[in-house]
Scaffold this motif. Structure first.
Motif, PDB file in Angstrom:
ATOM      1  N   ASN A   1       0.996   6.537  -1.986  1.00 40.81           N
ATOM      2  CA  ASN A   1      -0.410   6.471  -1.627  1.00 40.81           C
ATOM      3  C   ASN A   1      -0.740   7.636  -0.697  1.00 40.81           C
ATOM      4  O   ASN A   1      -0.154   7.765   0.372  1.00 40.81           O
ATOM      5  CB  ASN A   1      -0.690   5.133  -0.928  1.00 40.81           C
ATOM      6  CG  ASN A   1      -2.115   4.713  -1.177  1.00 40.81           C
ATOM      7  OD1 ASN A   1      -2.984   5.592  -1.357  1.00 40.81           O
ATOM      8  ND2 ASN A   1      -2.357   3.411  -1.180  1.00 40.81           N
ATOM      9  N   PRO A   2      -1.672   8.505  -1.099  1.00 42.79           N
ATOM     10  CA  PRO A   2      -1.957   9.697  -0.296  1.00 42.79           C
ATOM     11  C   PRO A   2      -2.541   9.365   1.066  1.00 42.79           C
ATOM     12  O   PRO A   2      -2.417  10.145   2.009  1.00 42.79           O
ATOM     13  CB  PRO A   2      -2.974  10.467  -1.154  1.00 42.79           C
ATOM     14  CG  PRO A   2      -3.485   9.508  -2.175  1.00 42.79           C
ATOM     15  CD  PRO A   2      -2.489   8.421  -2.316  1.00 42.79           C
ATOM     16  N   SER A   3      -3.134   8.209   1.154  1.00 39.74           N
ATOM     17  CA  SER A   3      -3.789   7.873   2.426  1.00 39.74           C
ATOM     18  C   SER A   3      -2.792   7.859   3.567  1.00 39.74           C
ATOM     19  O   SER A   3      -1.786   7.225   3.495  1.00 39.74           O
ATOM     20  CB  SER A   3      -4.445   6.495   2.309  1.00 39.74           C
ATOM     21  OG  SER A   3      -3.486   5.491   2.177  1.00 39.74           O
TER      22      SER A   3
ATOM     23  N   ARG B   1       0.545   3.860  -4.847  1.00 44.09           N
ATOM     24  CA  ARG B   1      -0.859   3.864  -5.282  1.00 44.09           C
ATOM     25  C   ARG B   1      -1.136   2.632  -6.115  1.00 44.09           C
ATOM     26  O   ARG B   1      -0.277   2.150  -6.871  1.00 44.09           O
ATOM     27  CB  ARG B   1      -1.124   5.120  -6.123  1.00 44.09           C
ATOM     28  CG  ARG B   1      -1.216   6.359  -5.233  1.00 44.09           C
ATOM     29  CD  ARG B   1      -1.130   7.643  -5.993  1.00 44.09           C
ATOM     30  NE  ARG B   1      -1.683   7.577  -7.306  1.00 44.09           N
ATOM     31  CZ  ARG B   1      -1.347   8.407  -8.297  1.00 44.09           C
ATOM     32  NH1 ARG B   1      -0.459   9.377  -8.070  1.00 44.09           N
ATOM     33  NH2 ARG B   1      -1.887   8.296  -9.470  1.00 44.09           N
ATOM     34  N   ASN B   2      -2.295   2.126  -6.007  1.00 42.77           N
ATOM     35  CA  ASN B   2      -2.581   0.867  -6.689  1.00 42.77           C
ATOM     36  C   ASN B   2      -3.192   1.048  -8.076  1.00 42.77           C
ATOM     37  O   ASN B   2      -3.573   0.094  -8.718  1.00 42.77           O
ATOM     38  CB  ASN B   2      -3.453  -0.045  -5.821  1.00 42.77           C
ATOM     39  CG  ASN B   2      -4.736   0.652  -5.449  1.00 42.77           C
ATOM     40  OD1 ASN B   2      -5.025   1.760  -5.961  1.00 42.77           O
ATOM     41  ND2 ASN B   2      -5.517   0.043  -4.570  1.00 42.77           N
TER      42      ASN B   2
ATOM     43  N   GLY C   1       0.788  -1.223   0.000  1.00 40.53           N
ATOM     44  CA  GLY C   1       0.000   0.000   0.000  1.00 40.53           C
ATOM     45  C   GLY C   1       0.819   1.271   0.000  1.00 40.53           C
ATOM     46  O   GLY C   1       0.286   2.370   0.008  1.00 40.53           O
ATOM     47  N   GLU C   2       2.120   1.111  -0.017  1.00 41.32           N
ATOM     48  CA  GLU C   2       2.945   2.312  -0.054  1.00 41.32           C
ATOM     49  C   GLU C   2       2.778   3.053  -1.369  1.00 41.32           C
ATOM     50  O   GLU C   2       2.883   4.278  -1.428  1.00 41.32           O
ATOM     51  CB  GLU C   2       4.412   1.926   0.115  1.00 41.32           C
ATOM     52  CG  GLU C   2       4.915   1.991   1.529  1.00 41.32           C
ATOM     53  CD  GLU C   2       6.410   1.826   1.527  1.00 41.32           C
ATOM     54  OE1 GLU C   2       7.102   2.797   1.839  1.00 41.32           O
ATOM     55  OE2 GLU C   2       6.894   0.708   1.186  1.00 41.32           O
TER      56      GLU C   2
END
Lengths: 216, 216, 216, 216
Positions: D214-216, D155-156, D152-153
DNA sequence: GATGAATGAGTATTCATTCAT
DNA sequence: TATGAATGAATACTCATTCAT
């Protein structure tokens, strides 16, 4: 010259032979100047320095090797004279032809070196070796001819020197044609089998008998 | 040969000849591999690059020079056939012997190159040149022999191929003996004057006539 | 330097072009030092002296030729700026990628010379030409980036210099991968057809939009 | 290569290193064809023959030297993978950038040879060496990317091949810009001090994180 | 006695450049 | 203006020979 032929002569027989064989075939294949000491030692798997210890330098190696070989050259001629009688001159010639071919096939490398030496002025010891070989040839043929003229086998209107020149030319060409293509002309000899060689030697002898023999 | 020899052919005649002569004598003296381009250009006093411009590389120089020479080889034989009649076979042989010697004495370098080539397998173009020379020799002798057998000059119990082999051997040896010592045996030819050469050619011819000629 | 570029410029167009083309492809194939004046004039069928008259020396020829080529380099970039609007930054990038590939495929030799020059310090005029090209690239990209940041197309948390560095790296690698194998990694580009090139340019652009574009 | 490099490997360490260093810097400075054996031996103060004993010929020297170097290339990458955890993808990229620069600064000659080889088609063993290097690069990056996408590092919505192409382009350009001027564009890297390098590596990494992370 | 590393003059060939015609 | 013959320093590579270990 720092060579020490004793060093070489103290070597085990087997090694001595290997050295001489490899060197001989290198000289046979490439002639004197193109022969490479590097290749010889690489094939032998010995150190370069050793070869120079044995023979001092390239020329020393060659002289040793060829002097050694030249002795074997004299054996077959001697053998023929001993195993044939004075009675049949042409049989002797025929046997000499076959004996020569036998020797060449047994020692192809030596004969090839000799042929290369013939027309290459800068072989070391060329004068010494060539005059020795040529003298041997004349010393072998001349008594055969004079004996045959005395016994009446050869016509008596011939000049014995001419007969020797003649025989020598034919015999040499016969040998060369077994070693080098191009030299056989219309009678093909190169690379043929033993059967053919014998037929050709017989044919040449017959031809000579017809030309030189006493018709009576 | 990456260069076409146009550059060389545009040179002034005199220079062209000097180049060919020096190169020829270098090859005659040292054979192919021992011949040195460095020595050639030094003797000529021209730049190394020039020689490579003319002939592309060492082999190109050699091929040009030897191909050039081989053509001259064919002239004397042709001349003999044209200036002698079919009637006297042995006269033709005698004239051929003398013409050969003349050529050799006029172009000693070329003949020495040819002799070196005989037993040196790695001459460039060796196959091409040697087979050309040998074929020329056979093509010259064979018709002479068959004509002489038909006309009755030669005995009719002889094998014509054998006669050719025979003549070829004798003639070659005669030429070689004029160039290289050791090869004459009891009849000395090397370095002798013209008078002697003619006597020897006559003697050999007489000898052949006695051996091969029709006694009738 | 004795060259006289006027001489060359007075030549008929067709010949001038042939000379430049052959020389360019020689430099493209071999680089500067391995390129051979000999080969060039041989292929052209003109005299060596002529080339030196035109350009003075090897370096003069190269400088003329590459200076000539570099002008063509600038045309496509100019064309893009003129035919696209400021509104779509990423469309411009995509078109630039395709225009670059088009140019490379139209002038493969010039691009190959440029690539060789990149890492070969001893190209003549390397400094001048390379800095010119690189400056051109930056001068083209930077205004595009700043405009897009202003208009909100690009995220405003990015460093414009970084974006330029980024785009430049990606674009160059895209071009190189069309010319040299090994440089494409997992996305194979080398030697592929136009369809594929367009797909890849689209994919790269989309990727960049996702990474750099303003999500709003 | 006619020589096996045993001779060279038996040399004292110090000499062996001097030979490799001088040769490497000659190739780095001039590329393969312009590199001069004459210059190398003159600088080393050893005989020309020695170098050929060691490596057989110029290509043998180059292959030995570059093959030797390529092994060192693999060490730093391996080291990074072992000393970092899967958890921080961008930290790994940053460390890789710095490790690459470290290697290049420790072995500048080798990297310059590699860059020259990239666009010079006639380097010996170019195919072998380049594909080895490129494969190494891809094999290093791809697992990093896929792992980071899984965790998850990253973006998928990204294509992993594109990410690899992207990273590879950026990283290579970063390295090249440390070696060759002109390639850095607005962010100057060439000949800068360590501090600056680290700042730039950090800046590039941050930039990539913002674009790909990933912005999250 | 055996080794094999070192030597350096030698080899053929290429090349950009000059200049008389 | 065009030609192309001449130049010579440069190249990679080989080889018989020496000598310290």
């Amino acid at each position: 010259m720092t060579q020490n032929p004793k060093t070489f002569e103290n070597l085990p027989d087997e090694k001595r032979e290997r050295v001489l064989n490899e060197a001989t075939s290198e000289f046979a294949e490439h002639g004197y100047h193109q022969a490479s000491i590097n290749r010889i030692v690489k094939r032998l798997g010995i150190a370069k320095g050793s070869l120079f210890k044995y023979f001092g330098n390239k020329q020393g190696l060659f002289e040793y090797l060829f002097g050694h070989a030249i002795n074997q050259f004299k054996q077959p001629l001697k053998h023929i004279r001993e195993t044939t009688s004075d009675k049949d001159f042409f049989e002797r010639i025929e046997k000499s032809l076959l004996a020569g071919v036998d020797f060449i096939q047994a020692h192809p490398h030596i004969y090839r070196i000799y042929l290369k030496m013939l027309f290459q002025e800068n072989f070391p010891m060329r004068d010494k070796f060539l005059s020795e070989v040529r003298r041997g040839s004349t010393k072998y043929l001349r008594p055969l001819v004079t004996a045959a003229m005395k016994s009446g086998e050869l016509r008596n209107d011939l000049d014995p020197d001419m007969v020797v020149f003649h025989l020598d030319s034919i015999m040499d060409r016969f040998f060369q044609a077994h070693t080098v293509p191009y030299l056989d002309g219309p009678i093909t000899l190169y690379d043929t089998d033993k059967q053919t060689t014998e037929n050709k030697a017989r044919a040449i002898t017959d031809f000579l008998r017809r030309g030189l023999g006493n018709p009576s």
